[in-house]
Scaffold this active site. Structure first.
Site, PDB file in Angstrom:
ATOM      1  N   ARG A  17       0.828  -1.195   0.000  1.00 51.15           N
ATOM      2  CA  ARG A  17       0.000   0.000   0.000  1.00 51.15           C
ATOM      3  C   ARG A  17       0.874   1.260   0.000  1.00 51.15           C
ATOM      4  NH1 ARG A  17      -2.848   2.418   5.432  1.00 51.15           N
ATOM      5  NH2 ARG A  17      -3.957   4.089   4.372  1.00 51.15           N
ATOM      6  N   TYR A  22       4.330   4.489   3.181  1.00 48.83           N
ATOM      7  CA  TYR A  22       4.323   3.490   4.269  1.00 48.83           C
ATOM      8  C   TYR A  22       5.447   2.464   4.165  1.00 48.83           C
ATOM      9  CZ  TYR A  22      -0.318   5.511   4.984  1.00 48.83           C
ATOM     10  OH  TYR A  22      -1.345   6.386   5.214  1.00 48.83           O
ATOM     11  N   ASN A  71      -2.299   1.796  16.266  1.00 52.15           N
ATOM     12  CA  ASN A  71      -2.353   2.609  15.043  1.00 52.15           C
ATOM     13  C   ASN A  71      -3.764   2.450  14.506  1.00 52.15           C
ATOM     14  OD1 ASN A  71      -2.174   3.882  12.613  1.00 52.15           O
ATOM     15  ND2 ASN A  71      -0.235   2.936  11.980  1.00 52.15           N
ATOM     16  N   ALA A  74      -7.085   5.248   9.583  1.00 54.41           N
ATOM     17  CA  ALA A  74      -8.066   6.283   9.214  1.00 54.41           C
ATOM     18  C   ALA A  74      -9.080   6.547  10.324  1.00 54.41           C
ATOM     19  CB  ALA A  74      -8.779   5.881   7.931  1.00 54.41           C
ATOM     20  N   HIS A  77      -8.981   9.610  12.779  1.00 49.39           N
ATOM     21  CA  HIS A  77      -9.498  10.938  12.443  1.00 49.39           C
ATOM     22  C   HIS A  77     -11.024  11.022  12.502  1.00 49.39           C
ATOM     23  CE1 HIS A  77      -5.389  11.022  11.145  1.00 49.39           C
ATOM     24  NE2 HIS A  77      -5.621  10.171  10.147  1.00 49.39           N
ATOM     25  N   GLU A  95      -0.393   5.950  21.015  1.00 55.13           N
ATOM     26  CA  GLU A  95      -0.862   6.101  19.630  1.00 55.13           C
ATOM     27  C   GLU A  95       0.355   6.182  18.712  1.00 55.13           C
ATOM     28  OE1 GLU A  95      -3.052   9.735  19.070  1.00 55.13           O
ATOM     29  OE2 GLU A  95      -3.214   9.467  16.900  1.00 55.13           O
ATOM     30  N   SER A  99       3.438   7.430   9.193  1.00 50.61           N
ATOM     31  CA  SER A  99       3.737   8.702   8.513  1.00 50.61           C
ATOM     32  C   SER A  99       3.584   9.863   9.490  1.00 50.61           C
ATOM     33  CB  SER A  99       2.780   8.891   7.331  1.00 50.61           C
ATOM     34  OG  SER A  99       1.437   8.996   7.795  1.00 50.61           O
ATOM     35  N   ARG A 104       0.668  16.007   6.330  1.00 52.78           N
ATOM     36  CA  ARG A 104      -0.210  15.535   5.258  1.00 52.78           C
ATOM     37  C   ARG A 104      -1.509  16.363   5.229  1.00 52.78           C
ATOM     38  NH1 ARG A 104      -0.503   9.191   5.682  1.00 52.78           N
ATOM     39  NH2 ARG A 104      -1.373   9.471   3.579  1.00 52.78           N
ATOM     40  N   ARG A 108      -6.070  14.832   8.423  1.00 54.28           N
ATOM     41  CA  ARG A 108      -5.237  13.928   9.227  1.00 54.28           C
ATOM     42  C   ARG A 108      -4.643  14.618  10.457  1.00 54.28           C
ATOM     43  NH1 ARG A 108      -4.762   9.385   5.779  1.00 54.28           N
ATOM     44  NH2 ARG A 108      -4.822  10.046   3.615  1.00 54.28           N
TER      45      ARG A 108
HETATM   46  C1  DQA Z   1      -1.623   6.210   9.389  1.00 53.58           C
HETATM   47  C2  DQA Z   1      -1.991   7.643   9.033  1.00 53.58           C
HETATM   48  C3  DQA Z   1      -3.481   7.758   8.786  1.00 53.58           C
HETATM   49  O1  DQA Z   1      -3.821   9.095   8.446  1.00 53.58           O
HETATM   50  C4  DQA Z   1      -3.886   6.865   7.624  1.00 53.58           C
HETATM   51  O2  DQA Z   1      -5.282   6.909   7.447  1.00 53.58           O
HETATM   52  C5  DQA Z   1      -3.396   5.475   7.761  1.00 53.58           C
HETATM   53  C6  DQA Z   1      -2.078   5.220   8.328  1.00 53.58           C
HETATM   54  C7  DQA Z   1      -0.086   6.045   9.558  1.00 53.58           C
HETATM   55  O3  DQA Z   1       0.304   5.064  10.172  1.00 53.58           O
HETATM   56  O4  DQA Z   1       0.681   6.854   9.054  1.00 53.58           O
HETATM   57  O5  DQA Z   1      -4.046   4.524   7.317  1.00 53.58           O
HETATM   58  O6  DQA Z   1      -2.210   5.881  10.637  1.00 53.58           O
END
Ligand code: DQA
Length: 137
Positions: A17, A22, A71, A74, A77, A95, A99, A104, A108
């Site tokens: 992905r 990532y 983690n 999405a 948010h 948490e 990224s 971004r 986010r």
């Molecule tokens: C994420 C960042 C989120 O905004 C995104 O939706 C993800 C991955 C990250 O690990 O960078 O799916 O959590």
């Protein structure tokens, strides 16, 4: 020490992905490395694309694990329910994000997890998870 790792939606596709964001490593490969780095820790890992299953998992491990690394991807948010679940459990939650979400899109920059988490680690790639483990030690 028992640490539970919980990954949210689309993180089952790590390795394929959006590799520019990532990376190229699957979570399974990374998880083996992490376990080898911390042989004194008992890890368990859960991933789901379904919000309710993630909440169920938080409730399941949230009274027995010593730490949770979350983690929420999405759902970070959007999910009031996951934020409430963290408030409802005893185990501290770190948490993490692979990224730097603040570099971004604006959507986010909001997290329903952060106000209820013990801490936040983001932007270090997969190393964010290792740093979270280290923080529990
Ligand atoms: C994420 C960042 C989120 O905004 C995104 O939706 C993800 C991955 C990250 O690990 O960078 O799916 O959590």
């Amino acid at each position: 020490m028992k640490i539970s790792i919980i990954n949210g939606p689309n993180l089952n596709l790590l390795g394929q992905r959006e590799p520019g964001i990532y990376g190229n490593q699957t979570f399974d490969a990374f998880f083996l490395e992490l376990q080898a780095k911390f042989p004194q820790i008992t890890f368990d890992y859960f991933q789901s694309n379904i919000e309710g299953e993630l909440i169920d998992r938080l409730q399941q491990v949230g009274f027995s694990s010593d730490g949770i690394i979350l983690n929420a991807a999405a759902y970070t948010h959007t999910s009031v329910g996951m934020g409430d679940a963290i408030k409802a459990i005893d185990t501290p939650v770190i948490e993490v994000h692979i990224s730097n979400t603040f570099a971004r899109e604006d959507f986010r920059h909001t997290s329903y997890i952060t106000p209820n988490a013990k801490g936040l680690i983001l932007g270090f790639g997969m190393d964010s998870y290792r740093l979270a483990v280290q923080s529990f030690l």
